[in-house]
Design an enzyme around this catalytic site. Structure first.
Site, PDB file in Angstrom:
ATOM      1  N   HIS A   1       2.194 -11.067  -1.832  1.00  0.00           N
ATOM      2  CA  HIS A   1       2.054 -11.285  -0.419  1.00  0.00           C
ATOM      3  C   HIS A   1       0.109 -11.151  -0.065  1.00  0.00           C
ATOM      4  O   HIS A   1      -0.744 -10.260  -0.817  1.00  0.00           O
ATOM      5  CB  HIS A   1       2.674 -10.815   0.704  1.00  0.00           C
ATOM      6  CG  HIS A   1       2.475  -9.358   1.222  1.00  0.00           C
ATOM      7  ND1 HIS A   1       2.638  -8.216   1.645  1.00  0.00           N
ATOM      8  CD2 HIS A   1       1.615  -8.741  -0.353  1.00  0.00           C
ATOM      9  CE1 HIS A   1       2.268  -7.252   1.635  1.00  0.00           C
ATOM     10  NE2 HIS A   1       1.894  -6.995   0.479  1.00  0.00           N
TER      11      HIS A   1
ATOM     12  N   CYS B   1      -3.908  -4.741   1.045  1.00  0.00           N
ATOM     13  CA  CYS B   1      -2.754  -5.126   1.200  1.00  0.00           C
ATOM     14  C   CYS B   1      -3.233  -6.841   1.833  1.00  0.00           C
ATOM     15  O   CYS B   1      -2.878  -8.143   1.811  1.00  0.00           O
ATOM     16  CB  CYS B   1      -1.650  -4.744   2.237  1.00  0.00           C
ATOM     17  SG  CYS B   1      -0.402  -3.697   1.636  1.00  0.00           S
TER      18      CYS B   1
ATOM     19  N   HIS C   1      -1.869  -9.798  -3.831  1.00  0.00           N
ATOM     20  CA  HIS C   1      -1.065  -9.040  -5.474  1.00  0.00           C
ATOM     21  C   HIS C   1      -0.047  -8.891  -4.450  1.00  0.00           C
ATOM     22  O   HIS C   1       1.038  -9.540  -4.066  1.00  0.00           O
ATOM     23  CB  HIS C   1      -2.377  -7.453  -4.131  1.00  0.00           C
ATOM     24  CG  HIS C   1      -1.510  -7.443  -3.404  1.00  0.00           C
ATOM     25  ND1 HIS C   1      -2.123  -7.842  -1.887  1.00  0.00           N
ATOM     26  CD2 HIS C   1      -0.579  -6.529  -2.496  1.00  0.00           C
ATOM     27  CE1 HIS C   1      -1.555  -7.054  -0.870  1.00  0.00           C
ATOM     28  NE2 HIS C   1      -0.411  -6.200  -1.413  1.00  0.00           N
TER      29      HIS C   1
ATOM     30  N   HIS D   1       3.990  -6.726  -5.155  1.00  0.00           N
ATOM     31  CA  HIS D   1       4.721  -5.866  -4.994  1.00  0.00           C
ATOM     32  C   HIS D   1       6.390  -5.861  -5.553  1.00  0.00           C
ATOM     33  O   HIS D   1       6.958  -6.735  -5.835  1.00  0.00           O
ATOM     34  CB  HIS D   1       4.626  -5.115  -3.759  1.00  0.00           C
ATOM     35  CG  HIS D   1       4.544  -4.346  -2.740  1.00  0.00           C
ATOM     36  ND1 HIS D   1       3.595  -3.556  -3.148  1.00  0.00           N
ATOM     37  CD2 HIS D   1       3.499  -5.503  -1.824  1.00  0.00           C
ATOM     38  CE1 HIS D   1       2.227  -3.584  -1.494  1.00  0.00           C
ATOM     39  NE2 HIS D   1       2.331  -4.719  -1.404  1.00  0.00           N
TER      40      HIS D   1
ATOM     41  N   ASP E   1      12.150 -14.168  -5.212  1.00  0.00           N
ATOM     42  CA  ASP E   1      11.505 -13.256  -6.485  1.00  0.00           C
ATOM     43  C   ASP E   1      10.629 -14.584  -6.932  1.00  0.00           C
ATOM     44  O   ASP E   1      10.564 -15.464  -7.043  1.00  0.00           O
ATOM     45  CB  ASP E   1      13.007 -13.082  -7.429  1.00  0.00           C
ATOM     46  CG  ASP E   1      12.472 -12.607  -8.396  1.00  0.00           C
ATOM     47  OD1 ASP E   1      11.376 -10.994  -8.229  1.00  0.00           O
ATOM     48  OD2 ASP E   1      12.692 -12.366  -9.498  1.00  0.00           O
ATOM     49  N   HIS E   2       9.511 -13.770  -7.646  1.00  0.00           N
ATOM     50  CA  HIS E   2       8.329 -13.805  -8.434  1.00  0.00           C
ATOM     51  C   HIS E   2       7.289 -15.407  -7.658  1.00  0.00           C
ATOM     52  O   HIS E   2       7.250 -15.711  -7.714  1.00  0.00           O
ATOM     53  CB  HIS E   2       8.770 -14.751  -9.567  1.00  0.00           C
ATOM     54  CG  HIS E   2       8.699 -13.319 -10.791  1.00  0.00           C
ATOM     55  ND1 HIS E   2       9.316 -12.756 -10.372  1.00  0.00           N
ATOM     56  CD2 HIS E   2       8.142 -13.451 -11.325  1.00  0.00           C
ATOM     57  CE1 HIS E   2       9.796 -11.891 -11.770  1.00  0.00           C
ATOM     58  NE2 HIS E   2       8.653 -12.080 -12.248  1.00  0.00           N
TER      59      HIS E   2
ATOM     60  N   GLU F   1       8.190  -1.111  -0.402  1.00  0.00           N
ATOM     61  CA  GLU F   1       7.509  -1.649  -0.847  1.00  0.00           C
ATOM     62  C   GLU F   1       7.160  -1.123  -1.952  1.00  0.00           C
ATOM     63  O   GLU F   1       6.274  -1.396  -2.872  1.00  0.00           O
ATOM     64  CB  GLU F   1       6.541  -2.175   0.392  1.00  0.00           C
ATOM     65  CG  GLU F   1       5.478  -2.818   0.026  1.00  0.00           C
ATOM     66  CD  GLU F   1       4.490  -3.476   1.326  1.00  0.00           C
ATOM     67  OE1 GLU F   1       4.773  -5.010   1.567  1.00  0.00           O
ATOM     68  OE2 GLU F   1       4.024  -2.652   1.920  1.00  0.00           O
TER      69      GLU F   1
END
Ligand code: NI
Length: 135
Positions: free
Chosen positions: A15, A34, A40, A42, A80-81, A125
């Site tokens: 995100h 962030c 990047h 998490h 996811d991913h 997170e």
């Protein structure tokens, strides 16, 4: 009586936190690392709690196989991913903070589970930063 069944899940996602119209410097000042324009990732850890009545016939509050499947379809498969900003429609115009991600997840689960359950979403997170949303 009050009883809650929990199911844990996990997803990795990228995100960027930023506010449109702010300079990169201002975004960095407010959102820190962030706000990296190149994104990047998490490792998100999710705990879903479902409260309600036990079905006297089965002894289940909810069939955990079904809950697992719903979390997979509503959260793991779409998130996811993924790059949350660019690939997940809910975050097209919503900053993907851990707060907003938890609310989006709660709303999706509410749609699927219906009104007979109370739902709690705990989303990590980082190992030390998490939110709890109960609607
Ligand atoms: Ni971040």
């Amino acid at each position: 009586m009050s009883l809650t069944v929990y199911r844990k899940a996990h997803f990795n996602a990228a995100h960027r936190l930023y506010k449109e119209g702010w300079s990169d410097e201002k975004n960095l000042e407010v959102f820190g690392k962030c706000s990296n324009p190149k994104y990047h990732g998490h490792n998100y850890e999710l705990e879903v709690g479902v409260s309600g009545e036990i079905d006297p016939e089965t002894g289940f509050l909810i069939d955990l196989k079904k809950l697992k499947e719903i979390i997979k379809e509503e959260v793991e498969d779409p998130f996811d991913h993924k790059n949350l900003n660019e690939e997940v429609p809910e975050f097209q115009n919503l900053n993907p903070t851990v707060e907003n991600i938890a609310i989006v997840i709660w709303n999706k689960l509410r749609e699927r589970l219906g009104p007979k359950y109370d739902i709690s979403v705990k989303l990590y997170e980082t190992p030390r930063n998490f939110v709890v949303y109960n609607g």
